[in-house]
Design an enzyme around this catalytic site. Structure first.
Site, PDB file in Angstrom:
ATOM      1  CG  ASN A  17      61.513  63.907  28.711  1.00 13.82           C
ATOM      2  OD1 ASN A  17      61.739  65.115  28.720  1.00 13.82           O
ATOM      3  ND2 ASN A  17      60.819  63.318  27.757  1.00 13.82           N
ATOM      4  CG  ASP A 255      63.010  56.485  21.911  1.00 13.91           C
ATOM      5  OD1 ASP A 255      62.597  56.983  20.853  1.00 13.91           O
ATOM      6  OD2 ASP A 255      62.516  56.750  23.029  1.00 13.91           O
TER       7      ASP A 255
END
Length: 302
Positions: A17, A255
């Site tokens: 993204n 993440d």
């Protein structure tokens, strides 16, 4: 003649993204408008974040996903490219590159809305078309369930499944995780999915981890933010403490943890050792703003 790239130690199949991050004193209530102090336009997406973290933590890494043909595609991939992540199997599709709209308050809390865009094209057909998957496989919940399933079917080594967000997966794919990585809220939702329950039960994280093992998952890591993480395998559950730091932005910290964990597993660490390293790696990231921009470029002192 161009030499072929070495096979990756870690392959991440997932989302990429562009993050639009607004920094503000407090998050708005429903229906409320709050003035932000500033905003940033940076690369993100759980899959890309984890691929960058794995590479920065020392693993040869490949990222397989999709971006659009819009200007955001270059922003989405620039840090991966700079870190040497292999990008030859990132598809360019007609849909726009995915976007995450992030609000971060002065206490480092955030809320995030994700527009999948090109990530929605990373389905079973796209994963199968990409070909063989090498090394440890890392997956998240920001691509279609069919793409996750196809990747697990093609996995050459162990699967690190970070089912965030929690989406419906076939039971056999949940049980393929080794480890399953989730925060405390996601772990409860995954357990409810395995139990066939409509709502997650409010239980201690240790009990949730033990029940996930009892369902047949080989190993589980539950991240607990400032309280560290739980590592469950072989019928035992162990808590690892967190590194104490002053957090300014937790975006992308989970993440960072998952990517660093995979890198250390690829290097031969035990799961406890890998989780300990990943906790230190993630602690460095919350001291800066943004996801990928905050990831440490050197891990020599970890």
């Amino acid at each position: 003649m161009e030499q072929p790239l070495e096979q990756p130690q870690v392959t991440v199949v997932g989302s990429s993204n562009v993050d639009i991050t607004a920094l503000m004193d407090r998050l708005p209530a429903p229906g409320e408008t709050v003035l932000a102090d500033s905003y940033q336009l940076t690369p993100g997406g759980k899959g890309a974040n984890q691929a960058l973290a794995a590479a920065l933590a020392g693993a040869r890494t490949e990222f397989i996903g999709a971006v659009g043909q819009d200007p955001n595609a270059q922003i989405a991939l620039e840090q991966l490219d700079a870190a040497g992540v292999q990008l030859g199997r990132v598809a360019r599709v007609p849909e726009n590159t995915g976007v995450a709209i992030i609000q971060v308050d002065a206490g480092a809390e955030n809320c995030i809305a994700v527009v999948p865009g090109a990530n929605a094209s990373v389905d079973a057909a796209a994963v199968k078309a990409a070909g063989e998957l090498h090394g440890i496989l890392v997956l998240q919940g920001e691509i279609p369930a069919s793409g996750i399933g196809a990747a697990i079917d093609a996995a050459a080594e162990r699967v690190v499944l970070n089912l965030a967000p929690v989406i419906e997966l076939e039971r056999r794919y949940l049980l393929a995780a080794n480890p399953l990585v989730a925060n405390e809220h996601e772990a409860a939702l995954i357990l409810a999915q395995l139990d066939g329950a409509d709502q997650p039960v409010d239980e201690p994280e240790e009990a949730i981890a033990a029940k996930l093992l009892a369902h047949g998952i080989a190993s589980v890591v539950i991240t607990l933010g400032a309280n560290g993480c739980l590592v469950a395998e072989g019928g035992t559950v162990q808590q690892l403490p967190a590194v104490k730091v002053k957090a300014v932005d937790t975006t992308g910290a989970g993440d960072a943890f998952t990517g660093a964990l995979a890198a250390r597993l690829a290097a031969g660490d035990t799961l406890v050792q890998a989780a300990g390293f990943a906790g230190k790696f993630a602690a460095l990231t919350v001291q800066g703003h943004g996801a990928q921009a905050s990831y440490p470029r050197s891990v020599d002192n970890l």
